[in-house]
Design a protein around this motif. Structure first.
Motif, PDB file in Angstrom:
ATOM      1  N   PRO A 318      52.816 140.504  87.359  1.00  0.00           N
ATOM      2  CA  PRO A 318      53.576 141.392  86.480  1.00  0.00           C
ATOM      3  C   PRO A 318      52.797 141.732  85.213  1.00  0.00           C
ATOM      4  CG  PRO A 318      54.427 139.165  86.334  1.00  0.00           C
ATOM      5  CD  PRO A 318      53.351 139.137  87.375  1.00  0.00           C
ATOM      6  N   THR A 319      52.720 143.008  84.914  1.00  0.00           N
ATOM      7  CA  THR A 319      51.936 143.439  83.757  1.00  0.00           C
ATOM      8  C   THR A 319      52.540 142.970  82.441  1.00  0.00           C
ATOM      9  OG1 THR A 319      53.139 145.538  83.804  1.00  0.00           O
ATOM     10  CG2 THR A 319      51.031 145.447  84.940  1.00  0.00           C
ATOM     11  N   LYS A 320      53.818 142.656  82.411  1.00  0.00           N
ATOM     12  CA  LYS A 320      54.446 142.234  81.155  1.00  0.00           C
ATOM     13  C   LYS A 320      53.926 140.887  80.661  1.00  0.00           C
ATOM     14  CE  LYS A 320      58.444 139.946  83.295  1.00  0.00           C
ATOM     15  NZ  LYS A 320      59.919 139.945  83.403  1.00  0.00           N
ATOM     16  N   LEU A 321      53.245 140.147  81.546  1.00  0.00           N
ATOM     17  CA  LEU A 321      52.720 138.848  81.154  1.00  0.00           C
ATOM     18  C   LEU A 321      51.327 138.941  80.540  1.00  0.00           C
ATOM     19  CD1 LEU A 321      53.799 136.657  84.196  1.00  0.00           C
ATOM     20  CD2 LEU A 321      54.935 136.915  82.006  1.00  0.00           C
ATOM     21  N   ALA A 322      50.833 140.144  80.390  1.00  0.00           N
ATOM     22  CA  ALA A 322      49.444 140.313  79.989  1.00  0.00           C
ATOM     23  C   ALA A 322      49.234 140.161  78.495  1.00  0.00           C
ATOM     24  CB  ALA A 322      48.958 141.676  80.420  1.00  0.00           C
ATOM     25  N   ASN A 323      47.936 140.064  78.156  1.00  0.00           N
ATOM     26  CA  ASN A 323      47.493 140.063  76.769  1.00  0.00           C
ATOM     27  C   ASN A 323      48.156 138.996  75.915  1.00  0.00           C
ATOM     28  OD1 ASN A 323      45.721 142.096  77.235  1.00  0.00           O
ATOM     29  ND2 ASN A 323      46.931 143.702  76.282  1.00  0.00           N
ATOM     30  N   ALA A 324      48.439 137.840  76.498  1.00  0.00           N
ATOM     31  CA  ALA A 324      48.948 136.730  75.695  1.00  0.00           C
ATOM     32  C   ALA A 324      47.868 136.308  74.710  1.00  0.00           C
ATOM     33  CB  ALA A 324      49.333 135.561  76.596  1.00  0.00           C
ATOM     34  N   ASP A 325      48.270 135.926  73.500  1.00  0.00           N
ATOM     35  CA  ASP A 325      47.296 135.478  72.516  1.00  0.00           C
ATOM     36  C   ASP A 325      46.559 134.243  73.008  1.00  0.00           C
ATOM     37  OD1 ASP A 325      48.036 137.482  70.765  1.00  0.00           O
ATOM     38  OD2 ASP A 325      49.569 136.265  69.790  1.00  0.00           O
ATOM     39  N   GLU A 326      47.238 133.494  73.871  1.00  0.00           N
ATOM     40  CA  GLU A 326      46.699 132.229  74.329  1.00  0.00           C
ATOM     41  C   GLU A 326      47.230 131.973  75.741  1.00  0.00           C
ATOM     42  OE1 GLU A 326      46.154 128.031  71.866  1.00  0.00           O
ATOM     43  OE2 GLU A 326      47.890 129.280  71.511  1.00  0.00           O
ATOM     44  N   LEU A 327      46.400 131.461  76.624  1.00  0.00           N
ATOM     45  CA  LEU A 327      46.896 131.083  77.943  1.00  0.00           C
ATOM     46  C   LEU A 327      45.939 130.110  78.610  1.00  0.00           C
ATOM     47  CD1 LEU A 327      45.351 132.611  80.589  1.00  0.00           C
ATOM     48  CD2 LEU A 327      46.359 134.597  79.486  1.00  0.00           C
ATOM     49  N   VAL A 328      46.502 129.338  79.525  1.00  0.00           N
ATOM     50  CA  VAL A 328      45.715 128.457  80.380  1.00  0.00           C
ATOM     51  C   VAL A 328      45.946 128.925  81.804  1.00  0.00           C
ATOM     52  CG1 VAL A 328      45.446 126.118  81.280  1.00  0.00           C
ATOM     53  CG2 VAL A 328      45.814 126.471  78.827  1.00  0.00           C
ATOM     54  N   PHE A 338      40.794 127.599  83.017  1.00  0.00           N
ATOM     55  CA  PHE A 338      40.306 128.517  81.991  1.00  0.00           C
ATOM     56  C   PHE A 338      41.295 128.538  80.835  1.00  0.00           C
ATOM     57  CE2 PHE A 338      39.011 129.749  86.167  1.00  0.00           C
ATOM     58  CZ  PHE A 338      37.655 129.993  86.052  1.00  0.00           C
ATOM     59  N   TYR A 339      40.814 128.223  79.656  1.00  0.00           N
ATOM     60  CA  TYR A 339      41.637 128.322  78.452  1.00  0.00           C
ATOM     61  C   TYR A 339      41.144 129.525  77.660  1.00  0.00           C
ATOM     62  CZ  TYR A 339      43.410 127.327  73.755  1.00  0.00           C
ATOM     63  OH  TYR A 339      44.004 127.421  72.504  1.00  0.00           O
ATOM     64  N   VAL A 340      42.010 130.509  77.491  1.00  0.00           N
ATOM     65  CA  VAL A 340      41.651 131.761  76.833  1.00  0.00           C
ATOM     66  C   VAL A 340      42.463 131.913  75.556  1.00  0.00           C
ATOM     67  CG1 VAL A 340      41.490 134.263  77.104  1.00  0.00           C
ATOM     68  CG2 VAL A 340      41.186 132.779  79.085  1.00  0.00           C
ATOM     69  N   LYS A 341      41.791 132.297  74.493  1.00  0.00           N
ATOM     70  CA  LYS A 341      42.468 132.504  73.211  1.00  0.00           C
ATOM     71  C   LYS A 341      41.897 133.757  72.550  1.00  0.00           C
ATOM     72  CE  LYS A 341      44.029 130.025  69.100  1.00  0.00           C
ATOM     73  NZ  LYS A 341      44.011 128.728  68.393  1.00  0.00           N
ATOM     74  N   ASN A 342      42.786 134.655  72.167  1.00  0.00           N
ATOM     75  CA  ASN A 342      42.393 135.911  71.518  1.00  0.00           C
ATOM     76  C   ASN A 342      41.350 136.669  72.342  1.00  0.00           C
ATOM     77  OD1 ASN A 342      44.095 135.351  69.285  1.00  0.00           O
ATOM     78  ND2 ASN A 342      42.488 134.115  68.336  1.00  0.00           N
ATOM     79  N   LEU A 347      37.386 127.546  76.707  1.00  0.00           N
ATOM     80  CA  LEU A 347      36.977 126.425  77.548  1.00  0.00           C
ATOM     81  C   LEU A 347      37.094 126.802  79.019  1.00  0.00           C
ATOM     82  CD1 LEU A 347      36.256 123.311  77.632  1.00  0.00           C
ATOM     83  CD2 LEU A 347      38.701 122.948  78.015  1.00  0.00           C
ATOM     84  N   VAL A 348      36.101 126.394  79.795  1.00  0.00           N
ATOM     85  CA  VAL A 348      36.160 126.462  81.257  1.00  0.00           C
ATOM     86  C   VAL A 348      35.853 125.062  81.760  1.00  0.00           C
ATOM     87  CG1 VAL A 348      35.225 127.495  83.354  1.00  0.00           C
ATOM     88  CG2 VAL A 348      35.400 128.864  81.265  1.00  0.00           C
TER      89      VAL A 348
END
Length: 541
Positions: A318-328, A338-342, A347-348
């Motif tokens: 679902p596209t509504k879950l996109a572009n979170a400031d932070e996600l694992v 994968f830990y993604v922030k901004n 971290l991988v």
């Protein structure tokens, strides 16, 4: 797969476009080539007076019963348009109708092997040599049904109920066919690519699908001939005809940029082998075993089917879950976190996941706390199936393993030998799954890492905690290390919960290099989905 980028960022948007007039132009109808390769601008023109009503719609689906499943969606589209025509400009079918018809003819490029019911009748509508065509009302409703068929298969894929049956518990899409139609009529180029409707990884897989089909068509995927009884491992500087065959395959798929056609396992080929192994998540060394050659000899048709299956999985995102400031994000088949922030990788890390008997569940949650030096509350199933037998055989088993009874249950006290390691990351869920450290560090040396009871064991657990708490002044690295000393359980409640997505993708295209990686189908979910999608076709082996 090491040192590779595996971005799994979802794209969020809303469709806020108003209903537009129908497309028309004074120029001759745009060619198929111009649609696929150029930008199309359809001029607005007022609609004709032609309309349909409920009675006509009900009659239509009686005449065309194989389209019955689309009736409610078709009714909804016309209600929102006050029953005005969607596909006619004055007395002829709009250019957008022609463009959509072209896309339905090219469904194979979308990785879809389905055929539109009554496609032969629709073909007659667009065949200028056919004189007896369906009525104007039937034509209108056939095209609307064709649109729903296309949108449902390309933009949403399998329905939520089916996904739950196959164990996919990530949030599903909730799309509006009416809003999508509005946006497509306004900009027909979205039929070619629309990141608001499909995650960008879908289109990367589509490009590779085209490449692999070309390889198949040109018979470039040649079998590597080996005698399985006498084959010896290949190592650098070995020389044989097999080396030349492997070199050709590496060149065809792109691991080598040129083919010298040498039969010597030289430095150039060494680099290609490392790239190949990286893409397949294999141990990065130069040895080529019989198992590696067998993997290379898997039919290209299977690789193509794997790409198609993962394109289907991309449709569910679902596209509504996109572009979170932070996600694992954890991808089970690649054994990676994968830990993604901004928008950047913080971290991988390698992970290991559940065994076939205790599979890690595909779902999402919100990480709300980090527990340092945790107790391990042993699940009752493990107590019943494992611990009771060990305790019966050794009365000192609990003490020797730093365990104790606690309210009728068994728990393991904090410490370096605790099964959860020195830190765990909690996200409430009915499956009692979480991320955690582990004392079994040697298990990360295996290529296929299915060892746990369902939880996700993280190699870089300490660094993950440091990365998550990096901007929290109350949790310095020194404080984290002290909390991870194994002396006392300490909980840190996160100020902002972090979305976590546990996913299952057996192939992925690197966002930077465009190279495709293939991962093992550790839980046989590709075979399950293949059977669901292509039951009338040959099932993967």
């Amino acid at each position: 797969m090491r040192n590779s980028t595996f971005l799994f960022l979802f794209i969020i948007t809303g469709f806020l476009m108003s209903t537009l007039g129908f497309a028309h132009t004074e120029k001759p109808f745009l060619s198929h080539k111009s649609f696929l390769n150029g930008n199309i601008i359809l001029q607005e023109k007022s609609t004709s007076g032609f309309s349909v009503d409920n009675e006509a719609i009900i009659k239509f689906f009686t005449t065309y019963p194989k389209l019955k499943k689309y009736q409610n969606d078709v009714l909804d589209l016309y209600k929102k348009r006050e029953y005005n025509t969607i596909w006619y400009d004055e007395k002829s079918i709009s250019e957008f109708g022609h463009l959509l018809y072209e896309k339905v003819d090219l469904l194979k490029e979308q990785g879809i092997n389905k055929k539109m019911p009554y496609k032969d009748v629709i073909d007659e509508i667009f065949n200028e040599s056919v004189t007896e065509k369906p009525s104007q009302t039937d034509t209108e409703l056939l095209l609307t049904s064709m649109y729903v068929f296309y949108a449902s298969n390309v933009y949403s894929g399998e329905d939520a109920a089916t996904l739950k049956k196959i164990g996919w518990y990530l949030p599903t899409k909730n799309i509006s066919y009416s809003r999508i139609l509005d946006s497509l009529i306004q900009d027909p180029n979205r039929l070619n690519k629309d990141s608001h409707l499909l995650y960008s990884q879908y289109y990367k897989l589509q490009d590779v699908l085209k490449k692999y089909r070309t390889i198949e068509k040109n018979n470039l995927w040649k079998k590597i001939d080996i005698d399985s009884t006498t084959y010896k491992e290949l190592k650098p500087m070995d020389s044989s005809a097999i080396v030349g065959q492997i070199r050709e395959r590496l060149f065809v798929v792109g691991d080598l940029k040129q083919n010298s056609k040498r039969n010597v396992y030289d430095e150039e080929m060494m680099a290609g082998i490392l790239n190949y192994k990286k893409r397949y998540g294999l141990t990065p060394n130069y040895t080529l075993t019989r198992e590696h050659i067998n993997q290379m000899n898997e039919p290209i048709a299977n690789r193509i089917r794997t790409i198609m299956i993962n394109m289907e999985r991309c449709r569910w995102i679902p596209t509504k879950l996109a572009n979170a400031d932070e996600l694992v994000m954890v991808n089970i088949p690649s054994f990676r976190l994968f830990y993604v922030k901004n928008g950047k990788y913080e971290l991988v890390s390698d992970v290991f996941v559940g065994t076939r008997m205790t599979e890690t569940v595909i779902f999402s949650g919100m990480i709300d706390r980090i527990v340092f030096s945790p107790y391990w509350n042993v699940p009752q199933s493990i107590i019943d199936n494992e611990l009771k037998l060990k305790i019966a055989a050794d009365k000192n088993y609990l003490e020797e393993n730093n365990m104790e009874w606690n309210g009728g249950r068994v728990r393991q006290k904090p410490g370096p030998k605790n099964s959860l390691g020195l830190v765990k990351f909690m996200f409430p869920n009915p499956n009692d799954i979480y991320l955690h450290d582990t004392p079994a560090k040697t298990l990360f040396g295996f290529a296929k890492r299915t060892f746990s009871h369902g939880c996700i064991n993280v190699q870089e657990a300490r660094q993950l905690a440091i990365s998550i708490l990096k901007d929290n002044p109350d949790w310095s690295v020194e404080k984290i290390d002290k909390a991870m000393s194994g002396e006392k359980e300490t909980t840190c409640m996160l100020k902002n919960k972090i979305p976590i997505y546990i996913c299952y993708f057996t192939t992925w295209v690197n966002d930077e290099t465009g190279e495709i990686s293939f991962f093992p189908d550790v839980y046989d979910r590709d075979k399950q989905l293949d059977k669901l999608l292509y039951s009338d076709d040959v099932v993967m082996k």
